[in-house]
Motif scaffolding. Structure first.
Motif, short mmCIF file in Angstrom:
data_model
loop_
_atom_site.label_atom_id
_atom_site.label_comp_id
_atom_site.label_asym_id
_atom_site.label_seq_id
_atom_site.Cartn_x
_atom_site.Cartn_y
_atom_site.Cartn_z
N ILE A 194 -72.84 -61.53 -9.35
CA ILE A 194 -73.22 -60.82 -7.89
C ILE A 194 -72.72 -61.75 -6.09
N ALA A 195 -72.65 -63.22 -6.37
CA ALA A 195 -72.46 -63.65 -5.50
C ALA A 195 -71.52 -64.15 -6.24
N ALA A 197 -69.11 -62.27 -7.00
CA ALA A 197 -67.63 -60.56 -6.32
C ALA A 197 -68.30 -60.73 -4.74
N PHE A 198 -69.34 -60.51 -4.40
CA PHE A 198 -69.24 -61.16 -2.81
C PHE A 198 -68.17 -62.22 -2.03
N LEU A 199 -68.08 -63.65 -2.73
CA LEU A 199 -67.22 -64.15 -2.31
C LEU A 199 -66.05 -64.13 -1.82
N VAL A 201 -65.60 -60.54 -2.53
CA VAL A 201 -64.50 -59.50 -1.51
C VAL A 201 -64.24 -60.52 -0.46
N ALA A 202 -65.36 -61.29 0.59
CA ALA A 202 -65.53 -61.87 2.00
C ALA A 202 -63.99 -62.15 1.97
N PHE A 237 -65.72 -58.18 9.87
CA PHE A 237 -65.65 -59.61 9.14
C PHE A 237 -65.45 -60.76 9.78
N TRP A 241 -68.16 -62.94 11.28
CA TRP A 241 -68.68 -63.58 9.75
C TRP A 241 -69.39 -64.50 10.02
N VAL A 244 -71.99 -62.76 9.47
CA VAL A 244 -72.60 -62.03 8.16
C VAL A 244 -72.93 -63.39 7.07
N PHE A 245 -72.53 -64.32 6.59
CA PHE A 245 -72.97 -65.29 6.86
C PHE A 245 -74.24 -65.98 6.64
N ILE A 248 -76.90 -63.23 5.71
CA ILE A 248 -77.92 -63.55 4.82
C ILE A 248 -78.19 -64.66 4.03
#
Length: 421
Positions: A194-195, A197-199, A201-202, A237, A241, A244-245, A248
């Protein structure tokens, strides 16, 4: 006469204060070189408050000191449960082999690669050398040696079977570490995916999609709805950004702090973890295995059942089972059998209740609880292995759909443009 009495009282108080100051003085390690009564050169290390104390102590032992140096303290890494388990196993092995207790501590401390571990065991050894019991020396470090650990050591010292109890304690620590490792491995893979995948996508949203957006603006044509949605997310984003970061990261940090410090949060999360699909069943089996292993170890060491239950609930690592253990302890103390009390909590499976009942009837409760713990530990192993094999294709499908959807959304305008041409 009164003046003499007052002077004596003042002198006694002064000596008491001096002893208190000496006791509270921070001890450090000094390396020394000297000669014994035969003239042989010897060297060693001593913990004391000052060089003068070291010199006086060695002189009383018949050592002619030639050099004393303060040893610079090394900053070690954090002491982990694995370090304590390894120490327990090494100490148990050496005591089984007949190595004296203080010498065993010396060997373990000098062989430790972590300076913090070496310092801890050196301090424990010093306490034992000055007349403290082993259990009391460990109890001075509750961060590393919990009540269960100290109680088992005390039981071993009183019964004269310290080597056997250390062996049981080492096995217990290793089993509990294995269960924790299985839970971590079960949670690590999906969390890591998941981590990542998030990176990914970002990165796509911050750098790839804006490049496509510039190309699409040069077309001057209407864009498909999926492309507009992806571009809108990308704009968010790019513009926010840091929110977002930061959001989270902040949410994860405050969630962890709340989980650690708030008892209400811990209760809610412990209950929720047992109800999570797939993972909940594994966590429940691991918790039951820890509960059974702890009670078996305590009971086999000769600790009375009601007293043993004090340590069992906390060792289970889940508030649901902590509450159940307190209820069991109350019922057992009033004469209810362990199996009946466990059944009244409605949190133990029939297999555990049946094996506990057989153990009570046959007088081999510790053995039956240990076998039940073995069964649940094997089930945790099998569940983790099967879950990993099932999760891998499931997660790959989700990632493929997510990233593939973004790619298709970005290429739709190009496909339409090609059709027009």
């Amino acid at each position: 006469m009164a003046a003499t009495t007052t002077a004596q009282q003042t002198s006694v108080q002064a000596r008491a204060q001096a002893r208190a100051r000496a006791k509270n003085a921070k001890e450090v390690t000094f390396a020394w070189v000297g000669r014994d009564r035969t003239g042989k050169s010897i060297r060693g290390e001593t913990r004391a408050a000052s060089e003068a104390v070291v010199a006086t102590t060695l002189r009383r032992q018949g050592v002619m000191v030639t050099e004393i140096k303060k040893r610079r303290a090394k900053r070690g890494k954090k002491i982990t449960d694995k370090d304590i388990a390894l120490f327990t196993r090494q100490l148990a092995t050496m005591m089984k082999a007949g190595v004296p207790l203080l010498q065993s501590f010396d060997i373990v401390a000098k062989g430790a690669s972590n300076a913090s571990v070496a310092a801890l065991f050196t301090e424990v050894r010093s306490d034992i050398e000055t007349g403290s019991s082993m259990a009391a020396a460990f109890a001075r470090h509750p961060l590393y040696f919990d009540a269960l650990y100290c109680n088992l050591i005390a039981a071993g010292e009183q019964a004269g079977i310290l080597d056997d109890l250390l062996e049981r304690l080492a096995l217990y620590k290793e089993k509990i570490l294995a269960i924790k490792g299985q839970i971590k491995s079960a949670l690590f893979y999906p969390t890591a995916v998941i981590a990542v995948a998030f990176l990914v996508v970002a990165v796509i949203m911050l750098f790839v999609v804006p490049a496509f957006k510039q190309v699409f603006e040069s077309f001057g044509a209407n864009l498909p709805a999926p492309t507009l949605v992806v571009i809108a997310i990308s704009d968010f984003f790019v513009d926010y950004w840091y929110l977002v970061f930061g959001g989270i990261g902040g949410a994860i940090y405050f969630f962890r702090q709340a989980w650690r410090r708030s008892e209400k949060m811990q209760i809610v999360m412990d209950r929720l973890l047992l109800r999570v699909p797939v993972f909940g069943a594994i966590i429940e089996k691991a918790t039951i295995a820890r509960w059974l292993r702890t009670l078996s170890t305590m009971f086999a060491a000769g600790v009375p059942l009601v007293e043993a239950l004090d340590s069992v609930g906390g060792a289970a690592g889940n508030h649901v089972y902590l509450t159940a253990t307190r209820k069991i302890q109350q019922e057992v103390s009033t004469g209810t059998s362990l199996t009946a009390a466990m059944g009244n909590t409605l949190v133990f499976p029939n297999l555990v209740l049946q094996m506990s009942g057989i153990g009570e009837e046959s007088g081999a409760l510790d053995s039956m609880l240990s076998k039940a713990a073995d069964i649940y530990e094997r089930e945790v192993d099998e569940s983790v292995a099967s879950m990993s094999s099932l999760l891998e294709p499931f997660i790959l499908v989700i990632l493929g759909t997510l990233i593939g959807g973004i790619v298709v959304a970005m290429y739709l305008p190009i496909f339409k443009l090609g059709q027009v041409v």
